[in-house]
Write an enzyme that holds these catalytic residues in place. Structure first.
Site, PDB file in Angstrom:
ATOM      1  N   CYS A 227     -14.094  38.920 -41.720  1.00 25.50           N
ATOM      2  CA  CYS A 227     -13.121  39.827 -41.122  1.00 25.50           C
ATOM      3  C   CYS A 227     -13.738  41.188 -40.805  1.00 25.50           C
ATOM      4  O   CYS A 227     -14.706  41.598 -41.436  1.00 25.50           O
ATOM      5  CB  CYS A 227     -11.966  40.045 -42.091  1.00 25.50           C
ATOM      6  SG  CYS A 227     -11.192  38.527 -42.602  1.00 25.50           S
TER       7      CYS A 227
ATOM      8  N   ARG B  14     -19.693  39.083 -36.429  1.00 24.73           N
ATOM      9  CA  ARG B  14     -19.487  38.731 -37.830  1.00 24.73           C
ATOM     10  C   ARG B  14     -18.758  37.387 -37.978  1.00 24.73           C
ATOM     11  O   ARG B  14     -18.725  36.825 -39.060  1.00 24.73           O
ATOM     12  CB  ARG B  14     -18.669  39.831 -38.518  1.00 24.73           C
ATOM     13  CG  ARG B  14     -19.382  41.167 -38.579  1.00 24.73           C
ATOM     14  CD  ARG B  14     -18.427  42.257 -38.986  1.00 24.73           C
ATOM     15  NE  ARG B  14     -17.913  42.052 -40.316  1.00 24.73           N
ATOM     16  CZ  ARG B  14     -18.398  42.608 -41.417  1.00 24.73           C
ATOM     17  NH1 ARG B  14     -19.420  43.421 -41.327  1.00 24.73           N
ATOM     18  NH2 ARG B  14     -17.866  42.378 -42.585  1.00 24.73           N
TER      19      ARG B  14
ATOM     20  N   TRP C  34     -11.153  36.242 -40.135  1.00 24.15           N
ATOM     21  CA  TRP C  34     -11.845  34.963 -40.391  1.00 24.15           C
ATOM     22  C   TRP C  34     -10.990  34.287 -41.454  1.00 24.15           C
ATOM     23  O   TRP C  34     -10.943  34.731 -42.596  1.00 24.15           O
ATOM     24  CB  TRP C  34     -13.259  35.262 -40.885  1.00 24.15           C
ATOM     25  CG  TRP C  34     -14.124  34.051 -41.053  1.00 24.15           C
ATOM     26  CD1 TRP C  34     -14.809  33.386 -40.069  1.00 24.15           C
ATOM     27  CD2 TRP C  34     -14.448  33.382 -42.274  1.00 24.15           C
ATOM     28  NE1 TRP C  34     -15.519  32.349 -40.609  1.00 24.15           N
ATOM     29  CE2 TRP C  34     -15.319  32.309 -41.959  1.00 24.15           C
ATOM     30  CE3 TRP C  34     -14.082  33.562 -43.609  1.00 24.15           C
ATOM     31  CZ2 TRP C  34     -15.830  31.450 -42.916  1.00 24.15           C
ATOM     32  CZ3 TRP C  34     -14.598  32.693 -44.564  1.00 24.15           C
ATOM     33  CH2 TRP C  34     -15.458  31.651 -44.214  1.00 24.15           C
TER      34      TRP C  34
ATOM     35  N   ASN D 144      -9.620  43.240 -45.397  1.00 26.34           N
ATOM     36  CA  ASN D 144     -10.747  42.310 -45.566  1.00 26.34           C
ATOM     37  C   ASN D 144     -10.850  42.000 -47.054  1.00 26.34           C
ATOM     38  O   ASN D 144     -10.668  42.894 -47.879  1.00 26.34           O
ATOM     39  CB  ASN D 144     -12.074  42.958 -45.155  1.00 26.34           C
ATOM     40  CG  ASN D 144     -12.181  43.179 -43.668  1.00 26.34           C
ATOM     41  OD1 ASN D 144     -11.297  42.791 -42.915  1.00 26.34           O
ATOM     42  ND2 ASN D 144     -13.257  43.818 -43.249  1.00 26.34           N
ATOM     43  N   GLY D 145     -11.197  40.774 -47.388  1.00 25.24           N
ATOM     44  CA  GLY D 145     -11.344  40.421 -48.804  1.00 25.24           C
ATOM     45  C   GLY D 145     -10.290  39.407 -49.207  1.00 25.24           C
ATOM     46  O   GLY D 145      -9.649  38.780 -48.354  1.00 25.24           O
TER      47      GLY D 145
ATOM     48  N   GLU E 121     -35.635  26.408 -43.936  1.00 24.76           N
ATOM     49  CA  GLU E 121     -35.137  27.423 -43.008  1.00 24.76           C
ATOM     50  C   GLU E 121     -35.067  26.855 -41.582  1.00 24.76           C
ATOM     51  O   GLU E 121     -34.118  27.117 -40.851  1.00 24.76           O
ATOM     52  CB  GLU E 121     -36.038  28.676 -43.073  1.00 24.76           C
ATOM     53  CG  GLU E 121     -35.757  29.751 -42.037  1.00 24.76           C
ATOM     54  CD  GLU E 121     -34.349  30.319 -42.065  1.00 24.76           C
ATOM     55  OE1 GLU E 121     -33.574  30.006 -42.988  1.00 24.76           O
ATOM     56  OE2 GLU E 121     -34.001  31.067 -41.128  1.00 24.76           O
TER      57      GLU E 121
ATOM     58  N   LYS F 259     -31.653  26.700 -39.417  1.00 25.83           N
ATOM     59  CA  LYS F 259     -31.515  27.315 -38.093  1.00 25.83           C
ATOM     60  C   LYS F 259     -30.947  26.312 -37.107  1.00 25.83           C
ATOM     61  O   LYS F 259     -30.041  26.597 -36.349  1.00 25.83           O
ATOM     62  CB  LYS F 259     -32.884  27.758 -37.621  1.00 25.83           C
ATOM     63  CG  LYS F 259     -33.321  29.140 -37.395  1.00 25.83           C
ATOM     64  CD  LYS F 259     -32.669  30.381 -37.779  1.00 25.83           C
ATOM     65  CE  LYS F 259     -31.597  30.434 -38.772  1.00 25.83           C
ATOM     66  NZ  LYS F 259     -31.668  31.469 -39.794  1.00 25.83           N
TER      67      LYS F 259
ATOM     68  N   GLU G 253     -27.178  25.250 -37.920  1.00 27.69           N
ATOM     69  CA  GLU G 253     -26.105  26.251 -37.769  1.00 27.69           C
ATOM     70  C   GLU G 253     -25.809  26.586 -36.319  1.00 27.69           C
ATOM     71  O   GLU G 253     -24.679  26.910 -35.989  1.00 27.69           O
ATOM     72  CB  GLU G 253     -26.369  27.516 -38.599  1.00 27.69           C
ATOM     73  CG  GLU G 253     -27.530  28.347 -38.162  1.00 27.69           C
ATOM     74  CD  GLU G 253     -27.760  29.542 -39.079  1.00 27.69           C
ATOM     75  OE1 GLU G 253     -26.790  30.101 -39.597  1.00 27.69           O
ATOM     76  OE2 GLU G 253     -28.927  29.925 -39.243  1.00 27.69           O
TER      77      GLU G 253
ATOM     78  N   HIS H 235     -38.977   9.541 -51.517  1.00 28.56           N
ATOM     79  CA  HIS H 235     -38.153   9.290 -52.704  1.00 28.56           C
ATOM     80  C   HIS H 235     -36.688   9.088 -52.319  1.00 28.56           C
ATOM     81  O   HIS H 235     -35.798   9.333 -53.126  1.00 28.56           O
ATOM     82  CB  HIS H 235     -38.308  10.438 -53.698  1.00 28.56           C
ATOM     83  CG  HIS H 235     -39.712  10.537 -54.243  1.00 28.56           C
ATOM     84  ND1 HIS H 235     -40.212   9.662 -55.169  1.00 28.56           N
ATOM     85  CD2 HIS H 235     -40.723  11.379 -53.927  1.00 28.56           C
ATOM     86  CE1 HIS H 235     -41.483   9.967 -55.435  1.00 28.56           C
ATOM     87  NE2 HIS H 235     -41.813  11.008 -54.679  1.00 28.56           N
TER      88      HIS H 235
ATOM     89  N   LYS I 220     -21.245  36.347 -40.132  1.00 23.68           N
ATOM     90  CA  LYS I 220     -22.525  37.021 -40.315  1.00 23.68           C
ATOM     91  C   LYS I 220     -22.712  37.506 -41.738  1.00 23.68           C
ATOM     92  O   LYS I 220     -23.789  37.436 -42.301  1.00 23.68           O
ATOM     93  CB  LYS I 220     -22.634  38.188 -39.322  1.00 23.68           C
ATOM     94  CG  LYS I 220     -23.929  38.972 -39.407  1.00 23.68           C
ATOM     95  CD  LYS I 220     -25.104  38.117 -38.969  1.00 23.68           C
ATOM     96  CE  LYS I 220     -26.438  38.817 -39.131  1.00 23.68           C
ATOM     97  NZ  LYS I 220     -27.543  37.841 -39.140  1.00 23.68           N
TER      98      LYS I 220
HETATM   99  C1  F6R Z   1     -28.422  31.892 -41.771  1.00 29.93           C
HETATM  100  C2  F6R Z   1     -27.840  33.105 -42.304  1.00 29.93           C
HETATM  101  C3  F6R Z   1     -27.261  33.059 -43.669  1.00 29.93           C
HETATM  102  C4  F6R Z   1     -27.582  34.357 -44.430  1.00 29.93           C
HETATM  103  C5  F6R Z   1     -26.834  34.378 -45.766  1.00 29.93           C
HETATM  104  C6  F6R Z   1     -27.191  35.601 -46.591  1.00 29.93           C
HETATM  105  O1  F6R Z   1     -28.977  32.112 -40.507  1.00 29.93           O
HETATM  106  O2  F6R Z   1     -27.786  34.114 -41.660  1.00 29.93           O
HETATM  107  O3  F6R Z   1     -27.688  31.940 -44.374  1.00 29.93           O
HETATM  108  O4  F6R Z   1     -28.962  34.436 -44.617  1.00 29.93           O
HETATM  109  O5  F6R Z   1     -25.458  34.365 -45.536  1.00 29.93           O
HETATM  110  O6  F6R Z   1     -26.892  36.765 -45.901  1.00 29.93           O
HETATM  111  P1  F6R Z   1     -27.505  38.157 -46.337  1.00 29.93           P
HETATM  112  O7  F6R Z   1     -28.973  38.088 -46.090  1.00 29.93           O
HETATM  113  O8  F6R Z   1     -26.826  39.168 -45.464  1.00 29.93           O
HETATM  114  O9  F6R Z   1     -27.198  38.327 -47.787  1.00 29.93           O
END
Ligand code: F6R
Length: 614
Positions: A2, A27, A80, A106-107, A487, A491, A494, A510, A609
């Site tokens: 949010c 976000r 959100w 928010n929250g 990673e 990527k 997502e 395994h 985000k």
């Molecule tokens: C993936 C991504 C998330 C963040 C995770 C932690 O592309 O962006 O997996 O890495 O939510 O976020 P931060 O680094 O802001 O704590």
């Protein structure tokens, strides 16, 4: 997650709120709304809608009374969904029963069911399924002529997390905001105050920002801001100068923020390493660590807490701390850390890695570690973020704002920062000047190396085209490439919605190898590092099961062609730095696959985000 934008001042609030909400779109959200105080009728008019801010603008034009659009007081929100589906009714702002108070939140209010049933018995009616609506009703119930006190009394009753902004028909030039666990930044301009959950909604208007701490309540007019505690004790909060400018949060000609941020990596890494690499002494200087060599030499264990991409960067960092400084290091998923009752010894240091500095689980891990007496350092990108402030010491990435939901430049800068930390720690131990110098010099060539991968974008795009129809992918690697495999898979999944898994190359047989076949491509991470030949062996096992194999290998490796169907090449570099060029290749691959599949790259479905709820 949010987002909040509130405005009080001498200009029309609508445009400022809408442009701020646009800035918060990255976000992640699924509905939005705006409340404006109509200066003629002294009524609060609210327009809300599911969907995007563009839909909200259309609804505003159709539904908002004309005189309200000139209002100089208003609040807006991107929601959100957590409690209740993303529809118009559940969108914020929420009005109190008598229509005199509007709130955005928010929250999560954890005791909302108990509060709601008590309020319902007292005659309050609820229209939404949200937890947030109780705040509006409580403010109305607690109001006795002073909006700040009504908000304070409300917050004494709620349990959970909040960042809120509240306006009322009784106070046509005042906005009240408060925070606990969900950030609120306050932009101070001449005759105007802008409240937002994220500075990116503020920087185009002012660089002077106050960050509220948990428990703070702000009362703002256009000309004045006052901060008090819930108990009404005045508190003073420093003004921070934000050095991001608006160009940094625009796309600068790129189709997506993610692509812009991938391309920015040479500069971001230069900024992260600038002034920190000391060639003459073969070490690094990170003043934010606030540690003399004596303290550095005393650290006997490092715990790394993080989530998602930051956690994978942390896994690379773990190798650095162990390889260069011989300090045992452990990576913990931050959510696990807080509930596991971890062992903290006297000289245990924790690193909290977080791009946003607001991730709820990482923040909770920081607090738990501090409670147990650990020294905690933040590795954050967002200046003034909660983790950066609560840890008090650490290292900023200086990567610039990361707007695309998929983290890119934060990863490469986190890895660069941890390499520098490990070199500094190593130099207080067994790392010699000569080896330190060699490493520092290798790090100096990182921006060039990152650029060399970006220059191959067209080749990577062609390979992406070939595999974009696949529905399952594996990424495999070992050593430094193991977290990079995870990673790479993250990527891809997502942003392209392809099911992808990152595995240790040795682990494949395994179990997961059962899934391989001609429709399941495998990306083998085989730059010139220790264990590469073994991973090549694992790639052969995949090919034997008819899985197409894409290798990410070092330029000049002629033998690799025999072990794969396609190759993405990275420039030669020191083993410890290979995660950086390899991950950039993975980012470009994921980006182009997602683009070919027509996905919403900067705002993938269901993602936010900054994950500020547990
Ligand atoms: C993936 C991504 C998330 C963040 C995770 C932690 O592309 O962006 O997996 O890495 O939510 O976020 P931060 O680094 O802001 O704590």
């Amino acid at each position: 997650m949010c987002g909040i934008v509130g405005y009080v001042g001498n200009k029309a609030a609508t445009n400022i709120i809408i442009s701020g909400l646009h800035r918060l779109e990255y976000r992640g959200y699924d509905s939005s709304g705006v409340a404006l105080l109509n200066p003629r009728t002294s009524r609060l008019n609210i327009v809300k809608t599911p969907g995007k801010i563009d839909d909200l603008e259309t609804s505003l034009a159709a539904e908002m009374p004309a005189e309200s659009t000139g209002a100089t007081l208003g609040i807006g929100h991107t929601r959100w969904a957590t409690h209740g589906e993303p529809n118009r009714v559940n969108a914020h702002p929420h009005l109190s029963r008598n229509g005199e108070f509007a709130i955005v939140h928010n929250g999560i209010i954890e005791n909302y069911i108990a509060l709601k049933s008590r309020l319902a018995q007292e005659g309050f009616e609820f229209v939404s399924d949200t937890d947030s609506e109780v705040i509006a009703q409580l403010v109305e119930q607690c109001y006795e002529g002073d909006l700040t006190r009504a908000v304070a009394a409300t917050l004494e009753m709620v349990e959970g997390t909040y960042g809120i902004a509240v306006i009322s028909v009784h106070h046509p030039s005042t906005m009240v905001a408060a925070r606990k666990g969900s950030p609120i930044a306050v932009g101070i301009c001449d005759g105007e105050t802008i409240v937002a959950s994220d500075v990116s909604a503020i920087v185009q208007h002012t660089k002077q920002v106050i960050f509220l701490n948990d428990g703070d309540i702000l009362t703002a007019t256009g000309d004045n801001v006052e901060v008090v505690s819930v108990k009404n004790v005045p508190v003073s909060r420093e003004t921070t100068h934000i050095d991001w400018d608006i160009d940094q949060i625009e796309k600068a000609g790129h189709e997506h923020f993610m692509l812009k941020e991938i391309h920015e990596q040479p500069t971001a890494i230069s900024n992260a390493t600038r002034g920190r690499l000391v060639d003459s002494e073969g070490t690094t200087k990170l003043s934010g660590m606030q540690m003399d060599p004596y303290e550095m030499a005393r650290i006997d264990r490092i715990l790394i807490a993080a989530c998602g991409t930051s956690m994978y960067a942390g896994m690379v960092g773990k190798n650095y701390f162990e390889d260069f400084a011989s300090i045992p290091a452990e990576v913990q998923q931050a959510a696990e850390f807080r509930y596991r009752n971890p062992i903290i010894q006297r000289d245990t240091y924790m690193l909290a890695i977080s791009q946003s500095g607001e991730t709820a689980d990482t923040l909770a891990a920081v607090r738990e570690a501090q409670r147990k007496g650990a020294t905690v350092l933040g590795v954050c990108n967002v200046v003034g973020s909660t983790i950066a402030r609560e840890t008090g010491r650490g290292v900023y990435l200086h990567a610039g704002p990361e707007i695309g939901v998929a983290s890119t430049k934060a990863f490469t800068c986190q890895v660069s920062v941890m390499a520098m930390m490990a070199i500094a720690l190593g130099r207080t131990r067994r790392l010699s000047t000569q080896v330190g110098q060699r490493m520092v010099r290798e790090m100096m060539s990182l921006p060039e190396m990152a650029q060399a991968v970006i220059d191959q974008e067209e080749d990577i795009r062609r390979i992406a085209e070939k595999y974009a129809k696949a529905e399952d992918f594996f990424f495999i690697g070992r050593g430094y490439m193991y977290p990079v495999a995870m990673e790479g898979a993250l990527k891809l999944k997502e942003i392209s919605y392809i099911h992808a898994e990152g595995y240790h190359a040795a682990e494949l047989k395994h179990g997961p190898i059962a899934l391989l076949g001609e429709d399941v491509p495998v990306v083998g991470l085989v730059p010139d590092i220790q264990g590469k030949d073994k991973t090549i062996g694992n790639m052969q096992e995949c090919m034997a099961r008819k899985a197409p194999v894409i290798a990410i290998a070092t330029e000049g490796d002629k033998d690799i062609d025999a072990h794969c169907d396609d190759v993405i090449r990275i420039p030669p570099c020191a083993e410890f730095l290979t995660p950086i060029p390899v991950v950039i290749a993975e980012q470009l691959f994921a980006y182009h696959v997602a683009k070919i599949r027509g996905c919403s790259i900067d705002q993938p479905r269901n993602l936010a985000k900054s994950v500020t709820v547990e």
